[in-house]
Design a protein around this motif. Sequence first.
Motif, PDB file in Angstrom:
ATOM      1  N   VAL A   5       0.859  -1.189   0.000  1.00  0.00           N
ATOM      2  CA  VAL A   5       0.000   0.000   0.000  1.00  0.00           C
ATOM      3  C   VAL A   5       0.892   1.235   0.000  1.00  0.00           C
ATOM      4  N   ASN A   6       1.176   1.749  -1.170  1.00  0.00           N
ATOM      5  CA  ASN A   6       2.065   2.891  -1.423  1.00  0.00           C
ATOM      6  C   ASN A   6       2.671   2.612  -2.791  1.00  0.00           C
ATOM      7  N   THR A  17       2.900  -1.728   4.243  1.00  0.00           N
ATOM      8  CA  THR A  17       2.213  -0.442   4.171  1.00  0.00           C
ATOM      9  C   THR A  17       3.197   0.720   4.293  1.00  0.00           C
ATOM     10  N   TYR A  63      -4.659   6.793   9.036  1.00  0.00           N
ATOM     11  CA  TYR A  63      -4.849   5.590   8.231  1.00  0.00           C
ATOM     12  C   TYR A  63      -4.554   4.345   9.052  1.00  0.00           C
ATOM     13  N   PHE A  91      -4.721   0.018   8.448  1.00  0.00           N
ATOM     14  CA  PHE A  91      -5.031  -1.139   7.616  1.00  0.00           C
ATOM     15  C   PHE A  91      -6.016  -2.013   8.383  1.00  0.00           C
ATOM     16  N   CYS A 145       3.265  -8.872   8.244  1.00  0.00           N
ATOM     17  CA  CYS A 145       2.892  -7.467   8.050  1.00  0.00           C
ATOM     18  C   CYS A 145       4.063  -6.549   8.387  1.00  0.00           C
ATOM     19  N   ASN A 153       5.332  -2.374   8.217  1.00  0.00           N
ATOM     20  CA  ASN A 153       4.975  -0.978   7.995  1.00  0.00           C
ATOM     21  C   ASN A 153       6.247  -0.152   7.808  1.00  0.00           C
ATOM     22  N   ASN A 200       0.687   2.295  10.558  1.00  0.00           N
ATOM     23  CA  ASN A 200      -0.410   1.957   9.651  1.00  0.00           C
ATOM     24  C   ASN A 200      -1.213   0.741  10.089  1.00  0.00           C
TER      25      ASN A 200
END
Lengths: 321, 321
Positions: A186-187, A250, A257, A259, A270, A272, A278
Amino acid sequence: MTARSGSISEFPAGKTVLASSVAKIYTSEIKKGIEVLGRSPKLVGFLANSDPAARMYAEWTGKTCQEAGFQFELREVDKEDLEDAIFQANDDDSVDGIMIYFPVFGNRQDQYLQQVVSKDKDVEGLSHLYIQNLYHNSRYLDDKKTKKSILPCTPLALVKILEYLGVYNMILPYGNRLYGKTITVVNRSEIVGRPLAALLANDGAVVYSFDLNGVQMFTRGDGLKLHRHRVTDVEVKLEDAAKISDVIITGVPSESYKFSTNAIKDGAVCVNFSTAKNFDPSVKTKASLYVPSIGKVTITMLMRNLLRLVDNKASPAKESL
Amino acid sequence: MTARSGSISEFPAGKTVLASSVAKIYTSEIKKGIEVLGRSPKLVGFLANSDPAARMYAEWTGKTCQEAGFQFELREVDKEDLEDAIFQANDDDSVDGIMIYFPVFGNRQDQYLQQVVSKDKDVEGLSHLYIQNLYHNSRYLDDKKTKKSILPCTPLALVKILEYLGVYNMILPYGNRLYGKTITVVNRSEIVGRPLAALLANDGAVVYSFDLNGVQMFTRGDGLKLHRHRVTDVEVKLEDAAKISDVIITGVPSESYKFSTNAIKDGAVCVNFSTAKNFDPSVKTKASLYVPSIGKVTITMLMRNLLRLVDNKASPAKESL
């Protein structure tokens, strides 16, 4: 609370991994590299804005580099004098690496300045040649494959973190070690998100890349039949991509924001890279491994790139031995 | 042929891994174990059928054990005398391990005979206590956790193969290293398929187990909230399970059975433990890693279990030191 509603502590499986754990592996490699070299390479950082946050970041990188055994010099210059100052550092044999604390002008002028830095001193790996090599999955600068291309620090840090987390499968051939993995990013900034998606897809992953403009899929195709990734626009919801993703990365620069924890596949990894958090703390109810921030690995990759630049410069002499 | 139809050679990403590559890691560990022990443990194999294939297998296991540094004695007895012969070997201090080449009667009598073997000499790990520990995810025989329970050879071999193939993520805590992985197992025999599904689910995987009677899902639940797996009957087609599976393991004893290559997720890991080839050669167009057979790892696990039995027997003495 019923037994099924589940507080975080009822789910002990999720594990947080700190960037420092990953960084220290490379810190010792870097110290050894400096020892072998027998001298302390010099990094020059250019600060041409008055943002106190940029100054703090500059001072932190300087301190970290010095602790690792590098020389670091922060040069504060006026925006308008920066280009000349870079030219001077390019020509100065006592300078091994150059970095600029962006933003300077905060517009396309900044991309221009980045290309002013000599590629032989570009520790951030943002010179066109390096970025082109990244997108084309060309890993070397020379035909003899003695000089490795430089990768931009943040995407490289994310690759090293995924290696550490066991996402890269080391039994697969080098270059294909993400084969079989699906990754959501996400970016899609030009500095991190887009080159990252390309790097991961070049290593064999199917990558869903999200930003405000839409979704793109980066992949080398079924059976990795392409040498380098291709990019296609796709219509996929973030939640649907997340549900099939082994890894979620992310980088959304916003404190508000978050997630959706619900969308994360049970047991996913995961990571970040935003300075904002995030992921909600509940991420550990779904993720097997969670990396809340990556800054310490990024700066370690900056130092690693500096050593590589010194090494690449020295290579012709080695070959003549 | 069009460019898109794709012959196998157009997909260079799939890699075949031979069982011998995995076995040799443990072979050297076993040799070291025998050296440390300072004597050659003795395995007795009982052959009570006249099947030439069983004899060949017995001779091969005997030869392999002897090459590794064990003593091996094949005892050929009449079916009706086998129980007494096992009792005798149970009581004989010079015998460290016992195995039976099944089938003997080919019915439930064989399960009875298996339980006649002393658990302290059961190299195959099929004694009720060991199987119960496996299903309950109890890894030790004692409260002090000095003696590890014995695992049945073939499921254990498959675990070691998945470790070698990078499917087990070594950065996750021991016991949770398959968290996030989905695995399809085609075979639910009491000897291999069912204990295998339980082992993999206990280690954190979601396992879809297929046989002629239907499909079962083995899992420790979202966030691995259960200590041991639970089993539920589910309605899932093999192809649908395969499409979301990171790993596919087959053990169908039929030359005519072939797992559909089309159903395999691109980049999956495929392992066959049947003596028949359950995957078509085209498997490599989809799989990242493919293991065509596992026999050499299975016998290595048999030898490893023998050393563990000797070790477990010796432990009380160690404790009194």
